[in-house]
Motif scaffolding. Structure first.
Motif, PDB file in Angstrom:
ATOM      1  N   THR A 101       4.919   4.906 -10.187  1.00  0.00           N
ATOM      2  CA  THR A 101       5.666   3.933  -9.391  1.00  0.00           C
ATOM      3  C   THR A 101       5.003   2.568  -9.519  1.00  0.00           C
ATOM      4  OG1 THR A 101       6.088   5.727  -7.808  1.00  0.00           O
ATOM      5  CG2 THR A 101       6.709   3.496  -7.127  1.00  0.00           C
ATOM      6  N   SER A 103       5.680  -0.389  -8.665  1.00  0.00           N
ATOM      7  CA  SER A 103       5.702  -1.283  -7.503  1.00  0.00           C
ATOM      8  C   SER A 103       4.569  -0.995  -6.528  1.00  0.00           C
ATOM      9  CB  SER A 103       7.042  -1.159  -6.776  1.00  0.00           C
ATOM     10  OG  SER A 103       7.228   0.159  -6.275  1.00  0.00           O
ATOM     11  N   LEU A 104       3.948   0.187  -6.631  1.00  0.00           N
ATOM     12  CA  LEU A 104       2.862   0.557  -5.740  1.00  0.00           C
ATOM     13  C   LEU A 104       1.505   0.459  -6.422  1.00  0.00           C
ATOM     14  CD1 LEU A 104       4.405   3.698  -3.983  1.00  0.00           C
ATOM     15  CD2 LEU A 104       4.302   1.355  -3.131  1.00  0.00           C
ATOM     16  N   SER A 105       1.451  -0.118  -7.619  1.00  0.00           N
ATOM     17  CA  SER A 105       0.230  -0.116  -8.393  1.00  0.00           C
ATOM     18  C   SER A 105      -0.189  -1.524  -8.786  1.00  0.00           C
ATOM     19  CB  SER A 105       0.407   0.724  -9.661  1.00  0.00           C
ATOM     20  OG  SER A 105      -0.702   0.617 -10.507  1.00  0.00           O
ATOM     21  N   THR A 106      -1.513  -1.745  -8.835  1.00  0.00           N
ATOM     22  CA  THR A 106      -2.034  -3.020  -9.317  1.00  0.00           C
ATOM     23  C   THR A 106      -2.093  -3.049 -10.838  1.00  0.00           C
ATOM     24  OG1 THR A 106      -4.312  -2.244  -9.306  1.00  0.00           O
ATOM     25  CG2 THR A 106      -3.491  -3.262  -7.281  1.00  0.00           C
ATOM     26  N   ASP A 143      -2.070   3.971  -2.773  1.00  0.00           N
ATOM     27  CA  ASP A 143      -0.834   3.250  -3.080  1.00  0.00           C
ATOM     28  C   ASP A 143      -0.571   2.121  -2.091  1.00  0.00           C
ATOM     29  OD1 ASP A 143      -0.305   4.755  -5.314  1.00  0.00           O
ATOM     30  OD2 ASP A 143       1.232   6.014  -4.380  1.00  0.00           O
ATOM     31  N   ASN A 146      -2.956  -0.694  -2.755  1.00  0.00           N
ATOM     32  CA  ASN A 146      -2.463  -1.390  -3.942  1.00  0.00           C
ATOM     33  C   ASN A 146      -1.304  -2.311  -3.596  1.00  0.00           C
ATOM     34  OD1 ASN A 146      -3.676  -0.692  -6.643  1.00  0.00           O
ATOM     35  ND2 ASN A 146      -3.389   1.375  -5.868  1.00  0.00           N
ATOM     36  N   ARG A 147      -0.345  -1.757  -2.893  1.00  0.00           N
ATOM     37  CA  ARG A 147       0.901  -2.464  -2.578  1.00  0.00           C
ATOM     38  C   ARG A 147       0.662  -3.727  -1.769  1.00  0.00           C
ATOM     39  NH1 ARG A 147       3.547   1.047   1.416  1.00  0.00           N
ATOM     40  NH2 ARG A 147       2.216  -0.158   2.829  1.00  0.00           N
ATOM     41  N   ASP A 148      -0.181  -3.633  -0.752  1.00  0.00           N
ATOM     42  CA  ASP A 148      -0.321  -4.740   0.194  1.00  0.00           C
ATOM     43  C   ASP A 148      -1.539  -5.633  -0.054  1.00  0.00           C
ATOM     44  OD1 ASP A 148       1.921  -3.746   1.381  1.00  0.00           O
ATOM     45  OD2 ASP A 148       0.903  -2.867   3.114  1.00  0.00           O
ATOM     46  N   ASN A 150      -3.674  -5.327  -3.236  1.00  0.00           N
ATOM     47  CA  ASN A 150      -4.179  -5.268  -4.613  1.00  0.00           C
ATOM     48  C   ASN A 150      -5.563  -4.632  -4.690  1.00  0.00           C
ATOM     49  OD1 ASN A 150      -1.908  -6.344  -5.841  1.00  0.00           O
ATOM     50  ND2 ASN A 150      -2.644  -8.443  -5.699  1.00  0.00           N
ATOM     51  N   GLN A 264       2.731   1.871   6.389  1.00  0.00           N
ATOM     52  CA  GLN A 264       2.688   0.437   6.668  1.00  0.00           C
ATOM     53  C   GLN A 264       1.619   0.116   7.709  1.00  0.00           C
ATOM     54  OE1 GLN A 264       4.566  -1.800   5.076  1.00  0.00           O
ATOM     55  NE2 GLN A 264       5.799  -0.297   3.947  1.00  0.00           N
TER      56      GLN A 264
END
Length: 284
Positions: A101, A103-106, A143, A146-148, A150, A264
């Motif tokens: 995914t 979008s969830l990875s740096t 994840d 990573n997402r929020d 990095n 979240q």
């Protein structure tokens, strides 16, 4: 139990040579650490508190099987060292890079924080695939980081530990004794019946002088990944929103009532953690 995972290879190393140099180095290191024991204890007394043990809401609407399926993003290829309870290398786990995914990875461009995992005898006896299981749990937990933020949690070591404490506090302090100051985080996994909450961690006021410690009780894999995210958030100094397992607001990983239904952080916690990303790891 059916789990979806990545193709991996676990190879045992046959160690034929004696290790006098390792033993000497270990003795020197132990002597050096001994001089720091008082100052570290003083630092912990002034800058760290033990979080209240996690007791989140249990949602039984999902099947155990569905909650045990993990699809981790692994941001970089790694050879993870496997060690016994004495720190002796007994094998390695090859973890190839695999981004499921994006979008969830740096995509290996963010800040990298290293992780050492310790797994007790009860957990190891429970799962034949405990090595890849704990690796995948941490990779799923990262994840959200990573997402929020990095931040990539990079697993470097998976090792044995022998749990014998009588409660959460004794168990995590026992885990702390397995620290080597090689990693940013040490995450313990346990199935010990004396662990009476779902997780516990040290909540720091500033970056710790060594590794940051958390301890996670075995649940299904998906819930355990959420618990890891929750406890690592304590390591960044975040507190609880609510310790009522029936609380539905705010929707946040730090709320007992929503810890297993969201990944979240609410705005206040997100802003706090974003100002502390430099506490652990290297990179931008």
């Amino acid at each position: 139990m059916k789990r979806i995972g990545l193709m991996i290879s676990v190879s045992l190393l046959v160690l034929t040579a004696s290790l006098p140099s390792f033993q000497i180095a270990h003795a020197v290191e132990a002597k050096q650490k001994g001089s720091d024991t008082v100052s570290e204890a003083k630092w912990y007394a002034e800058n760290a508190t033990l979080s209240e043990g996690l007791k989140g809401y249990t949602d039984n609407s999902l099947s155990i099987q569905s909650q045990d399926i993990l699809k981790p993003n692994i941001e970089r290829s790694e050879d993870v060292v496997i060690t016994d309870e004495n720190g002796k290398v007994i094998g390695k786990l090859t973890s190839p890079k695999s981004i499921i995914t994006p979008s969830l990875s740096t995509l290996a461009t963010g800040r990298v924080a290293t992780v050492g995992i310790k797994v007790d005898e009860e957990y190891r006896n429970k799962y034949w695939d405990w090595i890849t299981r704990v690796r995948d749990i941490v990779e799923v937990a990262d994840d959200a980081f990573n997402r929020d933020f990095n931040i990539d949690l990079s697993v470097k070591n998976i090792g044995y530990w022998m749990s014998s404490g009588n409660n959460d506090a004794e168990l995590i302090n026992e885990l702390k004794g397995y620290g080597t100051n090689e990693y940013d985080f040490v995450i313990g996994f346990t199935s010990d019946s004396k662990m009476d909450t779902q997780g516990v961690a040290f909540q720091y006021n500033s970056p710790p002088p060594g590794e940051a410690f958390s301890l996670i009780l075995d649940q299904n894999a998906a819930r355990t990944a959420n618990a890891v995210q929750h406890e690592l958030s304590h390591n960044y100094g975040l507190g609880h929103d609510s310790i009522d397992p029936n609380s539905s607001y705010p929707i946040c990983i730090m709320n007992y009532g929503t810890v297993y239904s969201t990944t979240q952080w609410h705005t206040e916690h997100k802003n706090l953690l974003s100002g502390r990303t430099h506490w652990y790891g290297v990179g931008p």
